[in-house]
Design a protein around this motif. Structure first.
Motif, PDB file in Angstrom:
ATOM      1  N   ALA A   1       0.811  -1.219   0.000  1.00  0.00           N
ATOM      2  CA  ALA A   1       0.000   0.000   0.000  1.00  0.00           C
ATOM      3  C   ALA A   1       0.843   1.267   0.000  1.00  0.00           C
ATOM      4  CB  ALA A   1      -0.929  -0.003   1.220  1.00  0.00           C
ATOM      5  N   GLY A   2       2.116   1.140   0.341  1.00  0.00           N
ATOM      6  CA  GLY A   2       2.975   2.317   0.408  1.00  0.00           C
ATOM      7  C   GLY A   2       3.450   2.763  -0.960  1.00  0.00           C
ATOM      8  N   GLY A   3       4.315   3.751  -0.956  1.00  0.00           N
ATOM      9  CA  GLY A   3       4.864   4.281  -2.195  1.00  0.00           C
ATOM     10  C   GLY A   3       6.284   4.748  -1.971  1.00  0.00           C
ATOM     11  N   PRO A   4       6.853   5.459  -2.924  1.00  0.00           N
ATOM     12  CA  PRO A   4       8.226   5.945  -2.778  1.00  0.00           C
ATOM     13  C   PRO A   4       8.368   6.846  -1.552  1.00  0.00           C
ATOM     14  CG  PRO A   4       7.447   6.210  -5.038  1.00  0.00           C
ATOM     15  CD  PRO A   4       6.256   5.844  -4.215  1.00  0.00           C
ATOM     16  N   ASP A   5       9.385   6.604  -0.764  1.00  0.00           N
ATOM     17  CA  ASP A   5       9.648   7.422   0.418  1.00  0.00           C
ATOM     18  C   ASP A   5      11.158   7.502   0.602  1.00  0.00           C
ATOM     19  OD1 ASP A   5       9.856   8.718   2.810  1.00  0.00           O
ATOM     20  OD2 ASP A   5       8.527   7.391   3.926  1.00  0.00           O
ATOM     21  N   SER A   6      11.740   8.596   0.155  1.00  0.00           N
ATOM     22  CA  SER A   6      13.197   8.734   0.198  1.00  0.00           C
ATOM     23  C   SER A   6      13.732   8.832   1.620  1.00  0.00           C
ATOM     24  CB  SER A   6      13.629   9.976  -0.595  1.00  0.00           C
ATOM     25  OG  SER A   6      13.074  11.152  -0.024  1.00  0.00           O
TER      26      SER A   6
END
Length: 396
Positions: free
Chosen positions: A41-46
């Motif tokens: 469910a998450g996405g890109p997270d630098s």
């Protein structure tokens, strides 16, 4: 009739059970199929520190790495090994192998998780492709999926670099240091502002925060600016004033920051907020010990107004790394006088772990926006020395 021993019966039952489970997966039937959702469910997270190896020694480590020289955080290799490279699976008789970086990279497209076979295996709802097998009851949790996803998204490098260090370090700093009485905008703007920037700033716009040290019982009262609109205006004006003044102290003498907030509160905190990357960089380039001297260091010959701000930022008796790392001794870049106490923010206030301190240092010495003079001193003589060995960190 032939008797069957208890051991044989148990073995027979186990065999039938595992065979049934395997058939269930192969035939794509039953409750497992109906309820299957392996998506992420998450996405890109630098800001997620996602490295391949569990342990990474930073480039400025001592000859024998000290406790704050190694970043030890859960890595992709460990995750894949735990879930896929077990002795009865890809670490044993089943090909392919998923252990070495080169082996795993055969199934990774750097920068593109969705286009990587490894990510497909981890998140697919197709029983024929799912890895680990659904019937193993060994599904990757959300945190581990986030690490794998962001590692691929950030380039799937074998060793982390600035692009991995900086976002994670800044997030830790912002989350850990912007507490009620510490490095937040309210406290900073309550104590500092440039005269005339914000008309009508009065004590009515301020409040106070009382901090009682749980160990000593000592009481400190902090002045805070409570008006949100003025808070943002004052801090923006203050940063502008600092940057202009130190860019050319002679031409921009009128921008020398000056204490202007007068309140019934006795103690004034000069801590700058560490709310974002720009705040932190300013705190590094112009340390608070330069911006917030405890006594007047300059008196205007015309107005006779006293200023608490030093004219040369390099005379700092304090700096960012000194407050982070107790294994290092800091010395003033200009006078080369050493400071005895180190690590006060990391251990007294922030409570950062050794791995987090190592992450901060990895970012600090890799960031090109931090001048070499604040890393290695004037002429690369070194301003940070390891306590155990007396070795200075210099540019190599």
């Amino acid at each position: 009739m032939k008797k069957v021993s208890i051991v044989q019966a148990v073995s027979l039952f186990a065999g039938v059970f595992f065979l049934s489970a395997s058939l269930l997966q192969c035939t794509k039937d039953g409750e497992l199929v109906k309820n299957l959702d392996r998506s992420y469910a998450g996405g890109p997270d630098s800001t997620v520190y996602a490295a391949f190896y569990e342990s990474n020694t930073i480039s400025t480590a001592d000859v024998v790495p000290d406790v704050n020289d190694v970043i030890k955080m859960r890595g992709v290799q460990t995750i894949i090994h735990e879930y896929c490279n077990t002795s009865n699976c890809h670490g044993g008789p089943i090909a392919p192998r998923f252990e070495l970086y080169s082996q795993i990279m055969q199934y990774v497209k750097p920068g593109d998780p969705e286009g990587s076979k490894l990510w497909e295996y981890i998140t697919t709802n197709d029983f024929d492709k799912a890895m680990p097998p659904v019937n193993s009851n060994h599904e990757l949790n959300t945190r581990d999926k986030s690490i794998v996803y962001n590692w691929i998204k950030n380039g799937a490098k074998e060793r982390p670099d600035l692009n991995d260090f900086r976002p994670a370090a800044i997030r830790l700093m912002v989350d850990g240091c912007s507490s009620a009485n510490c490095h937040n905008t309210a406290t900073a703007t309550g104590g500092w502002a440039r005269k005339g920037i914000i008309p009508g700033l009065t004590s009515a716009d301020t409040t106070q925060y009382t901090y009682i040290n749980p160990s000593t019982g000592s009481v400190t009262v902090y002045c805070q600016l409570s008006n949100q609109t003025l808070m943002n205006q004052v801090w923006t004006a203050y940063k502008d004033s600092v940057k202009r003044f130190y860019a050319d102290t002679a031409a921009n003498a009128s921008f020398r920051p000056w204490k202007t907030v007068s309140t019934p509160v006795s103690a004034i905190s000069a801590r700058g907020p560490l709310g974002n990357y720009d705040d932190i960089i300013m705190d590094i380039l112009y340390p608070k010990s330069v911006r917030t001297n405890s006594s007047v260091v300059y008196t205007d010959p015309v107005t006779l107004k006293g200023y608490y701000v030093r004219g040369n930022p390099l005379v700092a008796t304090d700096c960012f790394v000194r407050r982070m790392d107790s294994t290092l001794i800091y010395r003033n870049p200009l006078t080369l006088v050493e400071t005895s106490k180190n690590g006060s923010m990391a251990y007294d206030d922030g409570g950062f772990s050794p791995s987090e301190v190592a992450l901060f240092k990895a970012w600090y010495f890799a960031d090109p926006n931090i001048p070499d003079v604040w890393k290695y001193g004037i002429g690369n003589v070194g301003i940070f020395k390891y306590r155990k060995t007396n070795n200075y960190i210099i540019k190599r």
